[in-house]
Scaffold this motif. Sequence first.
Motif: not given
Length: 219
Positions: A104, A111, A137
């Motif tokens: 990440t 991500r 994310e």
Amino acid sequence: MKVGIISDVHANRVALDAVLDDMPAVDALLCAGDVVGYNPWPAECVDILRDRVSASVMGNHDRAVVSGTAFKFNSMASAGVEYARDELNDLQREWLSNRPTSTTACDGRVRIVHGHPDDPDHYTYPDEFSPELLGEEDVLVMGHTHVQHHEVYDEGIVMNPGSVGQPRDRDSRSAYAILDLEEMTVDERRVEYDIEAVQEAVREVGLPDKIGSRLADGR
């Protein structure tokens, strides 16, 4: 926050230089894997990205180079892997081997994977894009297919910036993207580069001619 997104450089330094020259000022540069393979400049591309990227993941060609296996690669891919093994020094090989399969960036908002969140070798083409691919994310970045595409959903963005070094969407221009995390938008970009110079270099180092010839067709 503006983020440059690249993937699948595949040792094409000429295309990588063109992309980086074209790219506007960004707050971070992310790479979705396959820095090496196919083309003649694996060491140079590793050095450039080692100094430039904020986060990156390991692609299947990267893994083949550092693991000593070529999996079920065709003859062109296998030749590129063998060439890269001979060209990389210990420091370059170490950097490549330390790339994760998933990571990440941007405080967890982005991500990055190579193929698919659940399978790094799966080719996730645009028809498979869906919000179900997203986790916590805001943006999921994938590579591997060499096909530039993105979708914006209520849940976030799923995107593939396309390939810097070997586009396969019938557009020979090098591909990358700019992600705006404030506006939650993606600007897909294409850049002309000197394909003939790459083709000549492919011949000079003894790689299969088709590695160079296919670049003109974007396939």
